[in-house]
Design a protein around this motif. Structure first.
Motif, PDB file in Angstrom:
ATOM      1  N   GLY A   1       0.759  -1.362   0.074  1.00 17.52           N
ATOM      2  CA  GLY A   1       0.038   0.310  -0.042  1.00 17.52           C
ATOM      3  C   GLY A   1       0.823   1.156  -0.168  1.00 17.52           C
ATOM      4  O   GLY A   1       0.606   2.246  -0.610  1.00 17.52           O
ATOM      5  N   VAL A   2       2.151   1.255   0.871  1.00 16.62           N
ATOM      6  CA  VAL A   2       2.870   2.386   0.712  1.00 16.62           C
ATOM      7  C   VAL A   2       3.420   2.631  -0.565  1.00 16.62           C
ATOM      8  O   VAL A   2       3.419   3.764  -1.269  1.00 16.62           O
ATOM      9  CB  VAL A   2       3.958   1.973   1.925  1.00 16.62           C
ATOM     10  CG1 VAL A   2       5.000   3.398   1.443  1.00 16.62           C
ATOM     11  CG2 VAL A   2       3.301   2.084   3.082  1.00 16.62           C
ATOM     12  N   LEU A   3       3.914   1.620  -1.238  1.00 10.75           N
ATOM     13  CA  LEU A   3       4.626   1.716  -2.508  1.00 10.75           C
ATOM     14  C   LEU A   3       3.487   2.145  -3.607  1.00 10.75           C
ATOM     15  O   LEU A   3       3.825   3.120  -4.349  1.00 10.75           O
ATOM     16  CB  LEU A   3       5.121   0.463  -2.966  1.00 10.75           C
ATOM     17  CG  LEU A   3       6.288  -0.077  -2.082  1.00 10.75           C
ATOM     18  CD1 LEU A   3       6.591  -1.731  -2.564  1.00 10.75           C
ATOM     19  CD2 LEU A   3       7.515   0.614  -2.263  1.00 10.75           C
ATOM     20  N   ALA A   4       2.295   1.568  -3.428  1.00 12.51           N
ATOM     21  CA  ALA A   4       1.192   2.053  -4.303  1.00 12.51           C
ATOM     22  C   ALA A   4       0.826   3.686  -4.075  1.00 12.51           C
ATOM     23  O   ALA A   4       0.691   4.069  -5.214  1.00 12.51           O
ATOM     24  CB  ALA A   4       0.126   1.293  -3.910  1.00 12.51           C
ATOM     25  N   ALA A   5       0.791   4.294  -2.981  1.00 15.51           N
ATOM     26  CA  ALA A   5       0.676   5.494  -2.894  1.00 15.51           C
ATOM     27  C   ALA A   5       1.882   6.308  -3.375  1.00 15.51           C
ATOM     28  O   ALA A   5       1.441   7.507  -3.874  1.00 15.51           O
ATOM     29  CB  ALA A   5       0.703   5.695  -1.271  1.00 15.51           C
ATOM     30  N   LEU A   6       2.916   5.863  -3.439  1.00 19.34           N
ATOM     31  CA  LEU A   6       4.003   6.659  -4.289  1.00 19.34           C
ATOM     32  C   LEU A   6       3.902   6.612  -5.680  1.00 19.34           C
ATOM     33  O   LEU A   6       4.375   7.491  -6.581  1.00 19.34           O
ATOM     34  CB  LEU A   6       5.506   5.822  -3.791  1.00 19.34           C
ATOM     35  CG  LEU A   6       5.872   6.078  -2.277  1.00 19.34           C
ATOM     36  CD1 LEU A   6       7.188   5.117  -2.073  1.00 19.34           C
ATOM     37  CD2 LEU A   6       5.944   7.278  -1.983  1.00 19.34           C
ATOM     38  N   VAL A   7       3.396   5.357  -6.121  1.00 18.88           N
ATOM     39  CA  VAL A   7       3.338   5.343  -7.567  1.00 18.88           C
ATOM     40  C   VAL A   7       2.140   5.840  -8.328  1.00 18.88           C
ATOM     41  O   VAL A   7       1.866   6.223  -9.209  1.00 18.88           O
ATOM     42  CB  VAL A   7       3.099   3.809  -7.855  1.00 18.88           C
ATOM     43  CG1 VAL A   7       3.009   3.717  -9.490  1.00 18.88           C
ATOM     44  CG2 VAL A   7       4.811   3.310  -7.767  1.00 18.88           C
ATOM     45  N   ALA A   8       0.884   5.719  -7.637  1.00 17.85           N
ATOM     46  CA  ALA A   8      -0.310   6.398  -8.107  1.00 17.85           C
ATOM     47  C   ALA A   8      -0.350   7.572  -8.665  1.00 17.85           C
ATOM     48  O   ALA A   8      -1.067   8.066  -9.480  1.00 17.85           O
ATOM     49  CB  ALA A   8      -1.383   6.261  -6.877  1.00 17.85           C
ATOM     50  N   PRO A   9       0.462   8.914  -7.998  1.00 15.48           N
ATOM     51  CA  PRO A   9       0.422  10.228  -8.514  1.00 15.48           C
ATOM     52  C   PRO A   9       1.077  10.159  -9.918  1.00 15.48           C
ATOM     53  O   PRO A   9       0.683  10.957 -10.731  1.00 15.48           O
ATOM     54  CB  PRO A   9       1.144  10.936  -7.564  1.00 15.48           C
ATOM     55  CG  PRO A   9       0.989  10.066  -6.271  1.00 15.48           C
ATOM     56  CD  PRO A   9       0.973   8.645  -6.551  1.00 15.48           C
ATOM     57  N   LEU A  10       1.953   9.209 -10.086  1.00 11.87           N
ATOM     58  CA  LEU A  10       2.592   9.171 -11.584  1.00 11.87           C
ATOM     59  C   LEU A  10       1.712   8.668 -12.572  1.00 11.87           C
ATOM     60  O   LEU A  10       1.623   9.167 -13.723  1.00 11.87           O
ATOM     61  CB  LEU A  10       3.859   8.196 -11.359  1.00 11.87           C
ATOM     62  CG  LEU A  10       5.048   8.520 -10.442  1.00 11.87           C
ATOM     63  CD1 LEU A  10       6.210   7.455 -10.457  1.00 11.87           C
ATOM     64  CD2 LEU A  10       5.255   9.916 -10.862  1.00 11.87           C
ATOM     65  N   VAL A  11       0.846   7.649 -12.229  1.00 11.62           N
ATOM     66  CA  VAL A  11      -0.252   7.380 -12.893  1.00 11.62           C
ATOM     67  C   VAL A  11      -1.191   8.395 -13.323  1.00 11.62           C
ATOM     68  O   VAL A  11      -1.848   8.528 -14.363  1.00 11.62           O
ATOM     69  CB  VAL A  11      -0.842   5.804 -12.672  1.00 11.62           C
ATOM     70  CG1 VAL A  11      -1.991   5.472 -13.296  1.00 11.62           C
ATOM     71  CG2 VAL A  11       0.264   4.869 -12.327  1.00 11.62           C
ATOM     72  N   GLU A  12      -1.590   9.089 -12.231  1.00 11.77           N
ATOM     73  CA  GLU A  12      -2.827   9.918 -12.302  1.00 11.77           C
ATOM     74  C   GLU A  12      -2.234  11.179 -13.194  1.00 11.77           C
ATOM     75  O   GLU A  12      -3.316  11.637 -13.870  1.00 11.77           O
ATOM     76  CB  GLU A  12      -3.125  10.443 -10.863  1.00 11.77           C
ATOM     77  CG  GLU A  12      -3.712   9.588  -9.932  1.00 11.77           C
ATOM     78  CD  GLU A  12      -3.891  10.193  -8.608  1.00 11.77           C
ATOM     79  OE1 GLU A  12      -3.488  11.408  -8.409  1.00 11.77           O
ATOM     80  OE2 GLU A  12      -4.325   9.420  -7.803  1.00 11.77           O
ATOM     81  N   HIS A  13      -1.068  11.516 -13.326  1.00 16.19           N
ATOM     82  CA  HIS A  13      -0.773  12.729 -14.091  1.00 16.19           C
ATOM     83  C   HIS A  13       0.022  12.234 -15.259  1.00 16.19           C
ATOM     84  O   HIS A  13       0.639  13.290 -15.733  1.00 16.19           O
ATOM     85  CB  HIS A  13       0.226  13.692 -12.969  1.00 16.19           C
ATOM     86  CG  HIS A  13      -0.197  14.026 -11.873  1.00 16.19           C
ATOM     87  ND1 HIS A  13      -1.412  14.891 -11.808  1.00 16.19           N
ATOM     88  CD2 HIS A  13      -0.023  13.789 -10.508  1.00 16.19           C
ATOM     89  CE1 HIS A  13      -1.882  15.251 -10.780  1.00 16.19           C
ATOM     90  NE2 HIS A  13      -0.888  14.613  -9.879  1.00 16.19           N
ATOM     91  N   GLY A  14       0.208  10.893 -15.373  1.00 13.01           N
ATOM     92  CA  GLY A  14       0.884  10.684 -16.615  1.00 13.01           C
ATOM     93  C   GLY A  14       0.036  10.594 -17.939  1.00 13.01           C
ATOM     94  O   GLY A  14      -1.264  11.212 -17.807  1.00 13.01           O
ATOM     95  N   SER A  15       0.306  10.131 -19.051  1.00 14.07           N
ATOM     96  CA  SER A  15      -0.342  10.049 -20.355  1.00 14.07           C
ATOM     97  C   SER A  15      -1.732   9.555 -20.003  1.00 14.07           C
ATOM     98  O   SER A  15      -2.917   9.649 -20.825  1.00 14.07           O
ATOM     99  CB  SER A  15       0.465   9.394 -21.511  1.00 14.07           C
ATOM    100  OG  SER A  15       0.717   8.047 -20.934  1.00 14.07           O
ATOM    101  N   GLY A  16      -1.761   8.225 -19.014  1.00  8.29           N
ATOM    102  CA  GLY A  16      -3.088   7.758 -19.123  1.00  8.29           C
ATOM    103  C   GLY A  16      -4.021   8.375 -18.352  1.00  8.29           C
ATOM    104  O   GLY A  16      -5.205   8.042 -18.428  1.00  8.29           O
ATOM    105  N   VAL A  17      -3.835   9.554 -17.774  1.00 10.05           N
ATOM    106  CA  VAL A  17      -5.068  10.561 -17.346  1.00 10.05           C
ATOM    107  C   VAL A  17      -5.921  11.187 -18.382  1.00 10.05           C
ATOM    108  O   VAL A  17      -6.890  11.702 -18.119  1.00 10.05           O
ATOM    109  CB  VAL A  17      -4.283  11.424 -16.402  1.00 10.05           C
ATOM    110  CG1 VAL A  17      -5.354  12.362 -15.901  1.00 10.05           C
ATOM    111  CG2 VAL A  17      -3.913  10.924 -15.183  1.00 10.05           C
TER     112      VAL A  17
END
Length: 216
Positions: free
Chosen positions: A189-205
């Motif tokens: 869960g900790v690692l996910a919280a670190l990665v999630a912003p990258l996904v949110e603000h990446g091209s997939g958004v």
């Protein structure tokens, strides 16, 4: 947990995985607007680290999650002990390692499965309006896939609360191994919280249906 206890060996992995996924899908649509449908302490930790709830709010969620898992496991224990239900797992559906996977493998598996599941919840929940209400479907499918991978190996905890409930009633080996299924899903869960912003603000958004810049 009930599906793990009741499902027979043949086809049991698929049945259990679908049951976990469908139940979470239903919960997201039922209580998602009320509470965010936090039923997993690892998800709550990810939400906390993302700054979307307060520390007090996270503690309240954790108390409710572990208490709910304990009550659910008590009901299963009663059904197995006095209700004539045959426990197909022999351990009240408790998570564990040592048969199909060793301790190190269990630690890695639980971390990875949770790491892959929690970002789905964090990202899709934030973008649920863009997805026209399909957040629950994505979250349910993600949990179902995680269980398909992990059920035969560790029982696929992914959630510390899911691991906690059966272990406290089963005791013995399940209780001694419980720390693995609390610590490493939380690490995921900790690692996910670190990665999630990258996904949110990446091209997939990019919003569905919105043309992407062509660069010309």
């Amino acid at each position: 947990m009930g599906s793990a206890v009741a499902a027979r060996i043949d086809g049991g992995v698929v049945v259990v995985s679908l049951a976990f996924g469908f139940v979470l899908l239903a919960l997201v649509y039922t209580i998602g607007q009320l509470s965010g449908s936090h039923v997993n302490p690892a998800v709550t930790l990810g939400v906390l680290l993302s700054g979307k709830i307060t520390a007090l709010g996270a503690v309240v969620y954790w108390i409710a999650q572990f208490a709910g898992a304990a009550v659910a496991s008590l009901l299963l224990w009663v059904l197995v002990r006095w209700g004539g239900v045959t426990d197909q797992t022999g351990v009240l559906g408790a998570n564990g390692y040592g048969t199909n996977i060793n301790a190190g493998g269990a630690m890695l598996l639980e971390t990875v499965l949770t790491f892959l599941f929690v970002p789905v919840v964090l990202v899709v929940s934030k973008r649920s309006t863009d997805l026209s209400g399909f957040a629950g479907l994505a979250i349910g499918l993600a949990l179902g896939v995680a269980n398909l991978v992990g059920v035969a190996l560790t029982g696929a905890a992914v959630s510390p609360a899911r691991a906690f409930g059966p272990a406290i009633f089963e005791g013995g080996l399940a209780l001694r191994q419980l720390w693995v299924f609390i610590v490493f899903p939380l690490l995921g869960g900790v690692l996910a919280a670190l990665v999630a912003p990258l996904v949110e603000h990446g091209s997939g958004v990019t919003r569905i249906g919105t043309p992407r810049p062509s660069g010309r």
